[in-house]
Scaffold this active site. Structure first.
Site, PDB file in Angstrom:
ATOM      1  N   SER A  23      -4.746 -56.416  20.519  1.00 35.75           N
ATOM      2  CA  SER A  23      -3.973 -56.229  21.693  1.00 35.75           C
ATOM      3  C   SER A  23      -2.033 -56.977  22.072  1.00 35.75           C
ATOM      4  O   SER A  23      -1.781 -57.276  21.855  1.00 35.75           O
ATOM      5  CB  SER A  23      -4.121 -57.084  22.709  1.00 35.75           C
ATOM      6  OG  SER A  23      -5.882 -56.200  23.353  1.00 35.75           O
ATOM      7  N   ASN A  26      -0.416 -59.650  24.398  1.00 34.94           N
ATOM      8  CA  ASN A  26      -1.201 -60.263  24.541  1.00 34.94           C
ATOM      9  C   ASN A  26      -1.294 -61.356  23.078  1.00 34.94           C
ATOM     10  O   ASN A  26      -1.545 -61.478  22.250  1.00 34.94           O
ATOM     11  CB  ASN A  26      -2.629 -59.912  24.113  1.00 34.94           C
ATOM     12  CG  ASN A  26      -3.967 -60.946  24.755  1.00 34.94           C
ATOM     13  OD1 ASN A  26      -3.567 -62.165  24.245  1.00 34.94           O
ATOM     14  ND2 ASN A  26      -4.584 -60.609  24.494  1.00 34.94           N
ATOM     15  N   SER A  29      -4.240 -63.524  21.161  1.00 36.38           N
ATOM     16  CA  SER A  29      -4.837 -62.372  20.335  1.00 36.38           C
ATOM     17  C   SER A  29      -4.177 -62.220  18.831  1.00 36.38           C
ATOM     18  O   SER A  29      -4.584 -62.253  18.090  1.00 36.38           O
ATOM     19  CB  SER A  29      -5.006 -60.248  20.850  1.00 36.38           C
ATOM     20  OG  SER A  29      -5.069 -59.531  20.245  1.00 36.38           O
ATOM     21  N   ASN A 111     -11.395 -56.114  33.141  1.00 44.79           N
ATOM     22  CA  ASN A 111     -11.282 -54.907  33.225  1.00 44.79           C
ATOM     23  C   ASN A 111     -12.201 -53.920  33.358  1.00 44.79           C
ATOM     24  O   ASN A 111     -11.987 -52.573  33.097  1.00 44.79           O
ATOM     25  CB  ASN A 111     -10.491 -54.920  31.712  1.00 44.79           C
ATOM     26  CG  ASN A 111      -9.307 -56.132  31.281  1.00 44.79           C
ATOM     27  OD1 ASN A 111      -9.438 -56.781  30.824  1.00 44.79           O
ATOM     28  ND2 ASN A 111      -8.117 -55.812  32.584  1.00 44.79           N
ATOM     29  N   ARG A 139      -9.497 -50.567  23.403  1.00 43.52           N
ATOM     30  CA  ARG A 139     -10.392 -50.559  25.351  1.00 43.52           C
ATOM     31  C   ARG A 139     -10.222 -49.349  25.700  1.00 43.52           C
ATOM     32  O   ARG A 139     -11.163 -49.316  26.872  1.00 43.52           O
ATOM     33  CB  ARG A 139      -9.263 -51.602  25.796  1.00 43.52           C
ATOM     34  CG  ARG A 139      -9.046 -53.026  25.540  1.00 43.52           C
ATOM     35  CD  ARG A 139      -9.503 -54.405  26.274  1.00 43.52           C
ATOM     36  NE  ARG A 139     -10.433 -54.302  26.167  1.00 43.52           N
ATOM     37  CZ  ARG A 139     -10.377 -54.948  27.948  1.00 43.52           C
ATOM     38  NH1 ARG A 139      -9.393 -55.983  28.601  1.00 43.52           N
ATOM     39  NH2 ARG A 139     -11.638 -54.726  28.642  1.00 43.52           N
ATOM     40  N   GLU A 175      -6.364 -50.686  34.443  1.00 44.21           N
ATOM     41  CA  GLU A 175      -7.192 -51.805  33.915  1.00 44.21           C
ATOM     42  C   GLU A 175      -7.860 -52.323  35.014  1.00 44.21           C
ATOM     43  O   GLU A 175      -8.518 -54.224  34.616  1.00 44.21           O
ATOM     44  CB  GLU A 175      -6.152 -52.828  33.454  1.00 44.21           C
ATOM     45  CG  GLU A 175      -4.994 -52.100  32.434  1.00 44.21           C
ATOM     46  CD  GLU A 175      -5.400 -52.184  30.264  1.00 44.21           C
ATOM     47  OE1 GLU A 175      -5.793 -53.408  30.223  1.00 44.21           O
ATOM     48  OE2 GLU A 175      -5.252 -51.141  29.903  1.00 44.21           O
ATOM     49  N   HIS A 247      -1.716 -58.681  31.914  1.00 44.73           N
ATOM     50  CA  HIS A 247      -2.263 -58.561  33.154  1.00 44.73           C
ATOM     51  C   HIS A 247      -1.945 -59.259  33.787  1.00 44.73           C
ATOM     52  O   HIS A 247      -1.294 -60.532  34.140  1.00 44.73           O
ATOM     53  CB  HIS A 247      -3.732 -58.877  32.874  1.00 44.73           C
ATOM     54  CG  HIS A 247      -4.577 -57.619  32.225  1.00 44.73           C
ATOM     55  ND1 HIS A 247      -5.476 -57.930  31.674  1.00 44.73           N
ATOM     56  CD2 HIS A 247      -4.996 -56.218  32.269  1.00 44.73           C
ATOM     57  CE1 HIS A 247      -6.076 -56.782  30.335  1.00 44.73           C
ATOM     58  NE2 HIS A 247      -5.860 -55.971  30.883  1.00 44.73           N
ATOM     59  N   ASP A 249      -3.090 -60.958  36.358  1.00 47.80           N
ATOM     60  CA  ASP A 249      -4.353 -61.996  36.253  1.00 47.80           C
ATOM     61  C   ASP A 249      -3.888 -63.186  35.173  1.00 47.80           C
ATOM     62  O   ASP A 249      -4.758 -64.230  35.594  1.00 47.80           O
ATOM     63  CB  ASP A 249      -6.164 -61.932  36.563  1.00 47.80           C
ATOM     64  CG  ASP A 249      -7.062 -61.507  35.310  1.00 47.80           C
ATOM     65  OD1 ASP A 249      -5.748 -61.554  34.468  1.00 47.80           O
ATOM     66  OD2 ASP A 249      -7.536 -61.354  35.140  1.00 47.80           O
ATOM     67  N   ASN A 362      -8.367 -65.105  21.695  1.00 48.75           N
ATOM     68  CA  ASN A 362      -8.014 -63.506  22.412  1.00 48.75           C
ATOM     69  C   ASN A 362      -7.998 -63.519  23.678  1.00 48.75           C
ATOM     70  O   ASN A 362      -6.914 -62.196  24.242  1.00 48.75           O
ATOM     71  CB  ASN A 362      -9.817 -62.480  22.461  1.00 48.75           C
ATOM     72  CG  ASN A 362      -9.889 -62.325  20.802  1.00 48.75           C
ATOM     73  OD1 ASN A 362      -8.845 -61.554  20.112  1.00 48.75           O
ATOM     74  ND2 ASN A 362     -10.925 -61.455  20.163  1.00 48.75           N
ATOM     75  N   CYS A 368     -11.141 -63.499  33.029  1.00 50.95           N
ATOM     76  CA  CYS A 368     -11.164 -62.336  32.672  1.00 50.95           C
ATOM     77  C   CYS A 368     -12.753 -61.644  32.202  1.00 50.95           C
ATOM     78  O   CYS A 368     -13.117 -60.654  32.600  1.00 50.95           O
ATOM     79  CB  CYS A 368     -10.566 -62.334  31.298  1.00 50.95           C
ATOM     80  SG  CYS A 368      -8.561 -62.645  31.495  1.00 50.95           S
TER      81      CYS A 368
END
Ligand code: SUG
Length: 440
Positions: A23, A26, A29, A111, A139, A175, A247, A249, A362, A368
Protein backbone atom coordinates in the site's frame (compact mmCIF):
# COMPACT_ATOMS: atom_id res chain seq x y z
CA UNK A 1 -38.30 7.35 15.23
CA UNK A 2 -37.50 3.69 15.98
CA UNK A 3 -34.97 2.29 18.43
CA UNK A 4 -31.67 1.75 16.62
CA UNK A 5 -28.20 0.49 17.45
CA UNK A 6 -24.82 0.95 15.90
CA UNK A 7 -23.75 -2.57 14.99
CA UNK A 8 -20.04 -2.98 14.32
CA UNK A 9 -19.25 -5.62 11.71
CA UNK A 10 -15.58 -6.43 12.23
CA UNK A 11 -13.53 -8.18 9.60
CA UNK A 12 -12.46 -11.63 10.70
CA UNK A 13 -8.75 -11.66 9.88
CA UNK A 14 -7.97 -14.33 7.32
CA UNK A 15 -5.32 -17.08 7.43
CA UNK A 16 -3.11 -15.39 4.82
CA UNK A 17 -2.49 -12.17 6.80
CA UNK A 18 1.01 -11.07 5.82
CA UNK A 19 3.18 -7.99 5.48
CA UNK A 20 3.22 -7.49 1.73
CA UNK A 21 4.26 -3.83 1.55
CA UNK A 22 1.49 -3.37 -1.00
CA UNK A 23 0.00 0.00 0.00
CA UNK A 24 1.76 3.11 -1.29
CA UNK A 25 1.10 6.01 1.09
CA UNK A 26 0.43 3.72 4.06
CA UNK A 27 3.55 4.20 6.19
CA UNK A 28 3.05 1.11 8.38
CA UNK A 29 2.61 -1.16 5.36
CA UNK A 30 5.87 0.15 3.87
CA UNK A 31 7.82 0.04 7.15
CA UNK A 32 6.89 -3.56 7.96
CA UNK A 33 7.10 -4.97 4.43
CA UNK A 34 8.68 -8.42 4.42
CA UNK A 35 8.40 -8.99 8.17
CA UNK A 36 7.13 -12.28 9.50
CA UNK A 37 3.39 -12.07 10.23
CA UNK A 38 1.42 -14.14 12.71
CA UNK A 39 -2.05 -14.73 11.22
CA UNK A 40 -3.21 -16.77 14.22
CA UNK A 41 -2.37 -14.00 16.66
CA UNK A 42 -3.87 -11.40 14.32
CA UNK A 43 -7.23 -13.16 14.15
CA UNK A 44 -7.26 -13.83 17.91
CA UNK A 45 -6.52 -10.16 18.63
CA UNK A 46 -9.37 -9.06 16.37
CA UNK A 47 -11.77 -11.52 18.00
CA UNK A 48 -10.73 -10.35 21.49
CA UNK A 49 -11.59 -6.78 20.50
CA UNK A 50 -15.03 -8.03 19.38
CA UNK A 51 -15.41 -9.93 22.67
CA UNK A 52 -14.59 -6.80 24.65
CA UNK A 53 -17.41 -4.90 22.93
CA UNK A 54 -19.87 -7.78 23.36
CA UNK A 55 -19.03 -7.70 27.08
CA UNK A 56 -19.77 -3.99 27.10
CA UNK A 57 -23.27 -4.79 25.85
CA UNK A 58 -22.95 -3.78 22.18
CA UNK A 59 -24.40 -5.68 19.23
CA UNK A 60 -21.34 -7.04 17.43
CA UNK A 61 -21.25 -8.49 13.94
CA UNK A 62 -18.52 -10.06 11.87
CA UNK A 63 -17.74 -10.33 8.15
CA UNK A 64 -15.92 -13.47 6.98
CA UNK A 65 -12.53 -13.32 5.25
CA UNK A 66 -12.66 -13.40 1.46
CA UNK A 67 -11.39 -16.44 -0.49
CA UNK A 68 -7.63 -16.34 -0.85
CA UNK A 69 -5.59 -16.89 -2.88
CA UNK A 70 -7.68 -15.26 -5.56
CA UNK A 71 -6.69 -17.51 -8.43
CA UNK A 72 -8.87 -15.50 -10.83
CA UNK A 73 -6.49 -12.58 -10.44
CA UNK A 74 -3.56 -14.81 -11.41
CA UNK A 75 -5.49 -16.32 -14.33
CA UNK A 76 -6.33 -12.79 -15.51
CA UNK A 77 -2.58 -12.16 -15.57
CA UNK A 78 -2.11 -15.11 -17.94
CA UNK A 79 -1.13 -17.89 -15.53
CA UNK A 80 -2.76 -21.22 -16.26
CA UNK A 81 -2.74 -24.91 -15.45
CA UNK A 82 -3.65 -26.57 -12.18
CA UNK A 83 -3.97 -24.42 -9.05
CA UNK A 84 -0.55 -25.63 -7.95
CA UNK A 85 1.02 -24.77 -11.31
CA UNK A 86 -0.53 -21.30 -11.30
CA UNK A 87 0.83 -20.60 -7.82
CA UNK A 88 4.30 -21.96 -8.59
CA UNK A 89 4.59 -19.98 -11.81
CA UNK A 90 3.36 -16.79 -10.17
CA UNK A 91 5.78 -17.26 -7.25
CA UNK A 92 8.68 -17.50 -9.73
CA UNK A 93 7.81 -14.71 -12.13
CA UNK A 94 5.34 -12.37 -10.41
CA UNK A 95 5.84 -12.60 -6.63
CA UNK A 96 4.23 -9.22 -5.97
CA UNK A 97 1.11 -10.29 -7.84
CA UNK A 98 1.02 -13.49 -5.80
CA UNK A 99 1.14 -11.39 -2.61
CA UNK A 100 -1.81 -9.37 -3.92
CA UNK A 101 -3.74 -12.56 -4.70
CA UNK A 102 -3.14 -13.70 -1.12
CA UNK A 103 -3.81 -10.38 0.60
CA UNK A 104 -5.99 -10.58 3.70
CA UNK A 105 -6.84 -6.89 3.34
CA UNK A 106 -10.60 -7.50 3.52
CA UNK A 107 -10.09 -7.56 7.31
CA UNK A 108 -10.35 -3.74 7.18
CA UNK A 109 -14.10 -3.65 6.78
CA UNK A 110 -14.25 0.12 7.20
CA UNK A 111 -13.34 -0.07 3.51
CA UNK A 112 -15.93 -2.69 2.60
CA UNK A 113 -18.79 -0.31 1.87
CA UNK A 114 -20.44 3.00 2.65
CA UNK A 115 -23.54 2.62 4.77
CA UNK A 116 -26.54 4.91 5.21
CA UNK A 117 -29.08 3.90 7.84
CA UNK A 118 -32.77 3.83 7.01
CA UNK A 119 -33.38 7.02 9.04
CA UNK A 120 -31.40 8.99 6.43
CA UNK A 121 -32.60 7.52 3.14
CA UNK A 122 -35.47 8.53 0.89
CA UNK A 123 -36.93 5.04 0.53
CA UNK A 124 -36.52 4.19 4.24
CA UNK A 125 -34.23 1.24 3.51
CA UNK A 126 -30.73 0.72 4.89
CA UNK A 127 -28.33 1.27 1.97
CA UNK A 128 -24.88 -0.27 1.51
CA UNK A 129 -22.64 0.44 -1.50
CA UNK A 130 -19.58 -1.77 -1.79
CA UNK A 131 -16.37 0.22 -2.22
CA UNK A 132 -14.44 -0.38 -5.45
CA UNK A 133 -11.07 0.16 -3.70
CA UNK A 134 -9.71 0.86 -7.16
CA UNK A 135 -6.50 2.62 -6.12
CA UNK A 136 -4.55 -0.40 -4.81
CA UNK A 137 -4.42 -3.57 -6.88
CA UNK A 138 -4.63 -5.93 -3.92
CA UNK A 139 -7.73 -4.12 -2.63
CA UNK A 140 -9.41 -3.70 -6.02
CA UNK A 141 -10.10 -7.46 -6.12
CA UNK A 142 -12.22 -7.35 -2.95
CA UNK A 143 -15.48 -5.85 -4.17
CA UNK A 144 -17.22 -8.79 -5.93
CA UNK A 145 -16.76 -11.09 -2.94
CA UNK A 146 -17.59 -8.31 -0.49
CA UNK A 147 -20.86 -7.67 -2.33
CA UNK A 148 -21.60 -11.40 -2.17
CA UNK A 149 -21.05 -11.38 1.61
CA UNK A 150 -23.23 -8.31 2.08
CA UNK A 151 -26.01 -9.74 -0.08
CA UNK A 152 -25.98 -12.93 2.02
CA UNK A 153 -26.16 -10.98 5.27
CA UNK A 154 -28.54 -8.19 4.21
CA UNK A 155 -30.75 -10.31 1.97
CA UNK A 156 -34.17 -8.84 2.75
CA UNK A 157 -34.58 -6.30 -0.03
CA UNK A 158 -37.62 -4.70 1.52
CA UNK A 159 -35.36 -3.48 4.29
CA UNK A 160 -31.91 -3.45 2.77
CA UNK A 161 -30.42 -2.19 -0.51
CA UNK A 162 -26.97 -3.61 -1.30
CA UNK A 163 -25.33 -2.00 -4.32
CA UNK A 164 -22.24 -3.21 -6.17
CA UNK A 165 -19.14 -1.05 -6.55
CA UNK A 166 -18.86 2.14 -8.62
CA UNK A 167 -17.02 1.88 -11.98
CA UNK A 168 -13.36 0.85 -11.70
CA UNK A 169 -11.95 4.12 -12.96
CA UNK A 170 -9.74 6.61 -11.11
CA UNK A 171 -12.52 9.23 -11.37
CA UNK A 172 -14.68 6.98 -9.18
CA UNK A 173 -12.07 5.92 -6.62
CA UNK A 174 -14.00 4.91 -3.52
CA UNK A 175 -12.71 3.55 -0.20
CA UNK A 176 -16.05 3.25 1.55
CA UNK A 177 -16.83 4.14 5.15
CA UNK A 178 -13.20 5.03 5.94
CA UNK A 179 -14.02 8.39 4.34
CA UNK A 180 -17.55 8.68 5.69
CA UNK A 181 -18.85 9.84 9.07
CA UNK A 182 -22.43 10.00 10.29
CA UNK A 183 -23.44 12.44 13.01
CA UNK A 184 -26.83 12.48 14.74
CA UNK A 185 -28.66 13.12 18.01
CA UNK A 186 -29.33 9.40 18.53
CA UNK A 187 -28.68 6.48 16.19
CA UNK A 188 -32.31 6.11 15.15
CA UNK A 189 -32.80 9.80 14.36
CA UNK A 190 -32.12 11.39 10.96
CA UNK A 191 -28.46 12.32 10.75
CA UNK A 192 -25.90 14.32 8.83
CA UNK A 193 -23.56 12.33 6.60
CA UNK A 194 -20.05 13.62 5.99
CA UNK A 195 -18.15 12.52 2.90
CA UNK A 196 -14.44 13.27 2.93
CA UNK A 197 -12.60 13.13 -0.39
CA UNK A 198 -8.98 13.67 -1.37
CA UNK A 199 -9.32 14.86 -4.97
CA UNK A 200 -11.74 15.76 -7.70
CA UNK A 201 -12.40 13.43 -10.63
CA UNK A 202 -9.84 14.14 -13.33
CA UNK A 203 -7.49 15.92 -10.95
CA UNK A 204 -3.97 14.54 -10.96
CA UNK A 205 -1.58 15.27 -8.18
CA UNK A 206 1.91 14.48 -7.00
CA UNK A 207 2.64 12.78 -3.68
CA UNK A 208 0.87 9.88 -2.03
CA UNK A 209 -2.34 8.71 -3.74
CA UNK A 210 -5.64 10.35 -2.76
CA UNK A 211 -7.88 7.30 -2.74
CA UNK A 212 -11.30 8.97 -2.71
CA UNK A 213 -12.82 11.33 -5.26
CA UNK A 214 -15.61 13.80 -4.72
CA UNK A 215 -17.46 12.21 -7.65
CA UNK A 216 -17.42 8.83 -5.90
CA UNK A 217 -18.72 10.34 -2.66
CA UNK A 218 -21.46 12.26 -4.48
CA UNK A 219 -22.47 9.16 -6.44
CA UNK A 220 -22.90 7.15 -3.24
CA UNK A 221 -24.89 9.93 -1.56
CA UNK A 222 -27.19 10.15 -4.61
CA UNK A 223 -27.65 6.39 -4.84
CA UNK A 224 -28.52 6.19 -1.15
CA UNK A 225 -31.19 8.87 -1.56
CA UNK A 226 -29.73 11.19 1.07
CA UNK A 227 -31.11 14.64 1.70
CA UNK A 228 -28.64 17.07 0.06
CA UNK A 229 -29.26 19.53 2.90
CA UNK A 230 -28.02 16.89 5.36
CA UNK A 231 -24.98 15.78 3.32
CA UNK A 232 -21.63 17.54 3.64
CA UNK A 233 -18.67 17.09 1.30
CA UNK A 234 -15.32 17.94 2.83
CA UNK A 235 -11.92 17.98 1.21
CA UNK A 236 -9.16 16.14 3.04
CA UNK A 237 -5.97 18.15 3.35
CA UNK A 238 -3.02 17.38 1.10
CA UNK A 239 -0.80 17.73 4.18
CA UNK A 240 -2.66 14.88 5.89
CA UNK A 241 -2.41 12.59 2.86
CA UNK A 242 1.28 13.30 2.46
CA UNK A 243 1.86 12.68 6.16
CA UNK A 244 0.36 9.19 5.68
CA UNK A 245 -3.40 9.67 6.18
CA UNK A 246 -4.37 7.48 3.24
CA UNK A 247 -7.93 7.41 4.58
CA UNK A 248 -9.71 10.15 6.49
CA UNK A 249 -10.33 7.77 9.41
CA UNK A 250 -6.61 8.00 10.17
CA UNK A 251 -7.14 11.65 11.21
CA UNK A 252 -10.77 11.86 12.33
CA UNK A 253 -13.59 9.87 13.86
CA UNK A 254 -17.15 10.87 14.68
CA UNK A 255 -20.08 9.48 16.64
CA UNK A 256 -23.48 10.85 17.60
CA UNK A 257 -23.04 14.65 17.89
CA UNK A 258 -19.23 14.60 18.22
CA UNK A 259 -16.48 14.89 15.62
CA UNK A 260 -12.96 14.21 16.95
CA UNK A 261 -10.35 15.34 14.42
CA UNK A 262 -6.83 16.58 13.92
CA UNK A 263 -6.24 20.23 13.13
CA UNK A 264 -4.66 19.27 9.78
CA UNK A 265 -7.29 16.70 8.74
CA UNK A 266 -9.26 18.94 6.38
CA UNK A 267 -8.24 21.43 3.73
CA UNK A 268 -10.43 24.12 5.33
CA UNK A 269 -11.56 23.15 8.83
CA UNK A 270 -13.48 26.34 9.48
CA UNK A 271 -15.62 25.92 6.37
CA UNK A 272 -16.14 22.22 7.15
CA UNK A 273 -17.33 22.96 10.68
CA UNK A 274 -19.66 25.69 9.52
CA UNK A 275 -21.15 23.40 6.82
CA UNK A 276 -21.70 20.66 9.39
CA UNK A 277 -23.33 23.11 11.78
CA UNK A 278 -25.77 24.28 9.07
CA UNK A 279 -26.59 20.70 8.03
CA UNK A 280 -27.21 19.75 11.68
CA UNK A 281 -29.57 22.63 12.34
CA UNK A 282 -32.76 21.41 13.96
CA UNK A 283 -31.29 17.92 14.47
CA UNK A 284 -28.56 18.23 17.09
CA UNK A 285 -26.05 20.55 18.67
CA UNK A 286 -22.79 19.71 16.89
CA UNK A 287 -19.74 19.16 19.15
CA UNK A 288 -16.38 19.39 17.36
CA UNK A 289 -13.26 18.29 19.28
CA UNK A 290 -10.20 19.49 17.38
CA UNK A 291 -6.76 18.22 18.39
CA UNK A 292 -4.18 20.97 17.79
CA UNK A 293 -0.98 20.10 15.94
CA UNK A 294 1.13 21.66 18.69
CA UNK A 295 -0.31 19.18 21.19
CA UNK A 296 -0.22 16.13 18.91
CA UNK A 297 1.96 16.53 15.80
CA UNK A 298 0.32 14.88 12.80
CA UNK A 299 3.23 12.43 12.53
CA UNK A 300 2.49 11.19 16.08
CA UNK A 301 -1.24 11.03 15.38
CA UNK A 302 -0.55 8.81 12.38
CA UNK A 303 2.11 6.65 14.04
CA UNK A 304 -0.03 6.11 17.15
CA UNK A 305 -3.33 5.98 15.23
CA UNK A 306 -5.06 8.16 17.86
CA UNK A 307 -8.00 8.87 15.52
CA UNK A 308 -8.29 5.35 14.11
CA UNK A 309 -10.28 4.56 17.20
CA UNK A 310 -13.84 3.49 17.76
CA UNK A 311 -15.89 6.25 19.33
CA UNK A 312 -18.73 4.53 21.11
CA UNK A 313 -21.70 5.10 23.33
CA UNK A 314 -21.38 2.26 25.84
CA UNK A 315 -24.25 1.27 28.12
CA UNK A 316 -23.71 2.76 31.57
CA UNK A 317 -21.30 5.48 30.38
CA UNK A 318 -22.72 8.98 30.13
CA UNK A 319 -19.94 10.26 27.85
CA UNK A 320 -18.47 8.70 24.71
CA UNK A 321 -15.71 6.10 24.97
CA UNK A 322 -12.70 6.00 22.65
CA UNK A 323 -11.37 2.52 21.90
CA UNK A 324 -7.83 3.33 20.78
CA UNK A 325 -4.94 1.09 19.78
CA UNK A 326 -2.27 0.31 22.41
CA UNK A 327 0.18 2.28 20.25
CA UNK A 328 -1.71 5.43 21.31
CA UNK A 329 -0.90 4.62 24.95
CA UNK A 330 2.75 4.00 24.07
CA UNK A 331 3.26 7.34 22.32
CA UNK A 332 3.90 10.17 24.78
CA UNK A 333 1.99 12.96 23.04
CA UNK A 334 -1.12 10.90 22.30
CA UNK A 335 -1.23 9.29 25.77
CA UNK A 336 -0.89 12.70 27.42
CA UNK A 337 -3.57 14.12 25.12
CA UNK A 338 -5.96 11.28 26.02
CA UNK A 339 -5.38 11.92 29.72
CA UNK A 340 -6.28 15.60 29.26
CA UNK A 341 -9.23 14.69 27.04
CA UNK A 342 -10.97 12.53 29.63
CA UNK A 343 -10.25 14.86 32.53
CA UNK A 344 -11.81 17.78 30.66
CA UNK A 345 -15.59 17.90 30.68
CA UNK A 346 -15.92 17.41 26.91
CA UNK A 347 -18.00 14.75 25.15
CA UNK A 348 -15.34 11.98 25.38
CA UNK A 349 -15.10 10.60 28.91
CA UNK A 350 -12.98 7.47 28.71
CA UNK A 351 -10.27 5.78 26.65
CA UNK A 352 -9.90 1.99 26.44
CA UNK A 353 -6.78 0.61 24.74
CA UNK A 354 -7.09 -2.45 22.50
CA UNK A 355 -4.24 -4.63 21.24
CA UNK A 356 -4.58 -5.11 17.48
CA UNK A 357 -0.84 -4.93 16.77
CA UNK A 358 -0.80 -7.47 13.96
CA UNK A 359 -3.29 -5.39 11.99
CA UNK A 360 -1.70 -2.10 13.04
CA UNK A 361 1.58 -3.15 11.44
CA UNK A 362 -0.25 -3.02 8.10
CA UNK A 363 -1.86 0.33 8.92
CA UNK A 364 -5.17 -0.96 10.30
CA UNK A 365 -6.34 0.17 13.75
CA UNK A 366 -9.55 -0.54 15.68
CA UNK A 367 -11.60 1.73 13.39
CA UNK A 368 -10.30 0.14 10.18
CA UNK A 369 -11.34 -3.27 11.42
CA UNK A 370 -15.04 -2.45 11.69
CA UNK A 371 -17.90 -1.40 9.44
CA UNK A 372 -20.56 0.53 11.31
CA UNK A 373 -24.11 -0.33 10.38
CA UNK A 374 -26.81 1.55 12.27
CA UNK A 375 -29.79 -0.82 12.42
CA UNK A 376 -33.25 -0.74 13.95
CA UNK A 377 -34.36 -3.70 16.06
CA UNK A 378 -36.41 -4.98 13.11
CA UNK A 379 -33.42 -4.72 10.79
CA UNK A 380 -31.25 -6.59 13.28
CA UNK A 381 -33.86 -9.36 13.34
CA UNK A 382 -34.06 -9.39 9.54
CA UNK A 383 -30.34 -9.80 8.81
CA UNK A 384 -28.46 -13.11 8.76
CA UNK A 385 -28.25 -14.11 12.44
CA UNK A 386 -25.12 -16.26 12.09
CA UNK A 387 -22.86 -13.20 11.90
CA UNK A 388 -24.14 -11.60 15.13
CA UNK A 389 -21.72 -12.65 17.82
CA UNK A 390 -22.07 -13.85 21.37
CA UNK A 391 -19.15 -15.11 23.43
CA UNK A 392 -19.82 -18.75 22.55
CA UNK A 393 -19.55 -18.00 18.83
CA UNK A 394 -16.38 -16.03 19.46
CA UNK A 395 -14.99 -19.09 21.33
CA UNK A 396 -15.92 -21.30 18.37
CA UNK A 397 -14.24 -18.96 15.89
CA UNK A 398 -11.13 -18.79 18.06
CA UNK A 399 -11.00 -22.56 18.22
CA UNK A 400 -11.04 -22.75 14.41
CA UNK A 401 -8.30 -20.13 14.27
CA UNK A 402 -6.14 -21.99 16.80
CA UNK A 403 -6.54 -25.23 14.86
CA UNK A 404 -6.18 -24.01 11.29
CA UNK A 405 -4.08 -20.83 11.19
CA UNK A 406 -0.28 -20.63 11.06
CA UNK A 407 1.60 -18.57 13.61
CA UNK A 408 4.32 -17.54 11.11
CA UNK A 409 3.87 -16.36 7.57
CA UNK A 410 6.19 -14.55 5.20
CA UNK A 411 6.28 -14.03 1.45
CA UNK A 412 8.22 -17.21 0.46
CA UNK A 413 5.55 -19.34 2.22
CA UNK A 414 3.00 -18.18 -0.36
CA UNK A 415 4.84 -20.18 -3.04
CA UNK A 416 3.80 -23.48 -1.43
CA UNK A 417 0.59 -24.70 -3.12
CA UNK A 418 -0.28 -26.62 0.04
CA UNK A 419 -0.81 -23.28 1.80
CA UNK A 420 -3.67 -22.50 -0.61
CA UNK A 421 -5.45 -25.64 0.61
CA UNK A 422 -4.82 -24.66 4.20
CA UNK A 423 -6.45 -21.27 3.61
CA UNK A 424 -9.45 -22.88 1.97
CA UNK A 425 -9.94 -25.37 4.81
CA UNK A 426 -9.67 -22.63 7.43
CA UNK A 427 -12.17 -20.37 5.67
CA UNK A 428 -14.66 -23.19 5.19
CA UNK A 429 -14.53 -23.98 8.91
CA UNK A 430 -15.14 -20.32 9.76
CA UNK A 431 -18.05 -20.09 7.31
CA UNK A 432 -19.60 -23.12 8.96
CA UNK A 433 -19.53 -21.43 12.37
CA UNK A 434 -21.17 -18.35 10.84
CA UNK A 435 -23.74 -20.47 8.98
CA UNK A 436 -22.56 -18.94 5.71
CA UNK A 437 -21.57 -22.14 3.88
CA UNK A 438 -23.15 -20.71 0.71
CA UNK A 439 -20.15 -18.37 0.37
CA UNK A 440 -17.64 -21.23 0.20
O1 SUG B 1 -5.73 -0.16 2.49
N1 SUG B 1 -3.38 -1.92 4.42
C1 SUG B 1 -4.68 -1.29 4.31
C2 SUG B 1 -5.06 -0.64 5.60
C3 SUG B 1 -6.49 -0.18 5.59
C4 SUG B 1 -6.85 0.61 6.77
N2 SUG B 1 -8.21 1.00 6.70
C5 SUG B 1 -8.70 2.17 7.11
N3 SUG B 1 -7.93 3.20 7.37
N4 SUG B 1 -9.98 2.28 7.18
C6 SUG B 1 -4.69 -0.28 3.16
O2 SUG B 1 -3.67 0.40 2.95
C7 SUG B 1 -1.55 -3.31 3.64
C8 SUG B 1 -1.37 -4.63 2.96
C9 SUG B 1 0.04 -5.02 2.77
O3 SUG B 1 0.92 -4.19 2.59
O4 SUG B 1 0.27 -6.26 2.77
C10 SUG B 1 -2.94 -2.75 3.47
O5 SUG B 1 -3.62 -3.07 2.52
Amino acid sequence: MSEAHEVNFDGLIGPSHNYGGLSDGNLASAANAGDVANPREAALQGLEKMRMLVRHGLVQGVLPPLPRPNLDLLVSAGFHGTDAQIIEQAARTAPRLLKAAYSASSMWTANAATVSPSADTRDGRLHLTTANLSTMLHRSQEHPDTTASLVSIFADDERFAVRGALPMHPDFSDEGAANHVRLCASHGAAGVELFVYGRDAGESMAGFPARQTRLASESVARAHGLDPARSVFIRQSRAAIDAGAFHNDVVSVGALDTLFFHELAFEDSEAALSDIRSAAEGLFDFKPVMVPADEVPIEDAIRAYLFNSQLLKLPGEDRLVLVAPTETEETDSTRAYCERLVSSNGPIGKVIYADVRQSMRNGGGPACLRLRVVMTDDEIDACHQGVLLDEDTIDDLQEVVRKTYRDRLEAPDLADPEFANECRTAREALLEVLDLQGLA
